[in-house]
Design a protein around this motif. Sequence first.
Motif, mmCIF file in Angstrom:
data_model
loop_
_atom_site.group_PDB
_atom_site.id
_atom_site.type_symbol
_atom_site.label_atom_id
_atom_site.label_comp_id
_atom_site.label_asym_id
_atom_site.label_seq_id
_atom_site.Cartn_x
_atom_site.Cartn_y
_atom_site.Cartn_z
ATOM 1 N N PHE A 1 0.812 -1.213 0.000
ATOM 2 C CA PHE A 1 0.000 0.000 0.000
ATOM 3 C C PHE A 1 0.850 1.271 0.000
ATOM 4 O O PHE A 1 0.601 2.205 -0.762
ATOM 5 N N THR A 2 1.864 1.335 0.843
ATOM 6 C CA THR A 2 2.679 2.534 0.965
ATOM 7 C C THR A 2 3.454 2.826 -0.309
ATOM 8 O O THR A 2 3.750 3.980 -0.620
ATOM 9 N N GLU A 3 3.776 1.783 -1.082
ATOM 10 C CA GLU A 3 4.628 1.927 -2.254
ATOM 11 C C GLU A 3 3.846 1.973 -3.566
ATOM 12 O O GLU A 3 4.339 2.530 -4.562
ATOM 13 N N ASN A 4 2.638 1.435 -3.592
ATOM 14 C CA ASN A 4 1.859 1.337 -4.818
ATOM 15 C C ASN A 4 1.583 2.719 -5.410
ATOM 16 O O ASN A 4 1.136 3.632 -4.720
ATOM 17 N N GLY A 5 1.814 2.865 -6.719
ATOM 18 C CA GLY A 5 1.680 4.161 -7.371
ATOM 19 C C GLY A 5 0.283 4.729 -7.345
ATOM 20 O O GLY A 5 0.102 5.946 -7.347
ATOM 21 N N ASN A 6 -0.758 3.897 -7.320
ATOM 22 C CA ASN A 6 -2.128 4.398 -7.281
ATOM 23 C C ASN A 6 -2.690 4.455 -5.865
ATOM 24 O O ASN A 6 -3.844 4.813 -5.671
ATOM 25 N N SER A 7 -1.864 4.113 -4.887
ATOM 26 C CA SER A 7 -2.299 4.175 -3.486
ATOM 27 C C SER A 7 -1.524 5.290 -2.782
ATOM 28 O O SER A 7 -1.472 6.405 -3.291
ATOM 29 N N ALA A 8 -0.909 5.012 -1.647
ATOM 30 C CA ALA A 8 -0.215 6.074 -0.936
ATOM 31 C C ALA A 8 0.986 6.604 -1.709
ATOM 32 O O ALA A 8 1.253 7.808 -1.713
ATOM 33 N N HIS A 9 1.754 5.707 -2.343
ATOM 34 C CA HIS A 9 2.889 6.096 -3.191
ATOM 35 C C HIS A 9 3.822 7.068 -2.463
ATOM 36 O O HIS A 9 4.215 8.106 -2.996
#
Length: 257
Positions: free
Chosen positions: A40-48
């Motif tokens: 989640f923290t790293e995903n580009g469409n999430s927290a990023h």
Amino acid sequence: YLYLNAILPSTGVELGLVHRPWYDYEGHNAWCYRNIQKVFTENGNSAHLSNSADLGVNFKTKTKYFDSEVGVFNGEGYHETQKDSNGMSLEWRATAHILGVNGKDKQTKKTYADISFFGQLNQNHKDSADGIANHYDDLYFYGLHTVYNQPSFLLSAQYILSADTASNSSYVSAQAGSGYSFNGEFRFGSKKEFRVLGRYDSWTQKKKNSSDERERLTYIGGFAWEQSKNIQWVGSVIATNNEKDKQDTTDYMVTAE
């Protein structure tokens, strides 16, 4: 990187281009499908907010009921060089193992319940995601995560609050906001080799000095088959919704690892 183990009882340290405190833990204990989507923290469409490795030093402590990682890093991650020598990042994870730690067995062979507090204090962080050249700010984020696992299923949830101190108030910061994520999997078969998995991410960007917000949503569903100890197959559907950017996508994948 260099890893020195058992310098003192239950401690270790990594030096060089090393694991950041949070991502490796989540990828091994809560979201085990990085082959289809980042955490989640790293995903580009999430927290990023950040990525999984950086140049620095990471101190580790591990006991039966508690473990932690605390590190100091350049702050730009492994994709970019550090652009400003004054900016560093203090990062941490503290995890309480309520049921204790029972070895390095796979999730299908152990039961555990963990609660973690993690975050970053990243000074003069270069926000390359917002498209503004040579833009720097201080990125602060804090997260609370919990996971429960037993051989038949896993359930996990987290919440993250992020802020930056950029003086420019005319854009929606890519890294200021808040959000949450849930994921789980149900396992069956004689060796728990079949898994049904799902995940939901919600991240809301906040425009500085304004009530304007942008919500990014990610939905993941899939079925996994661990054919042997060497091969795992995953069929998945990943749908994204960007409320104002109008960049909705749906991806279908079959992945072998």
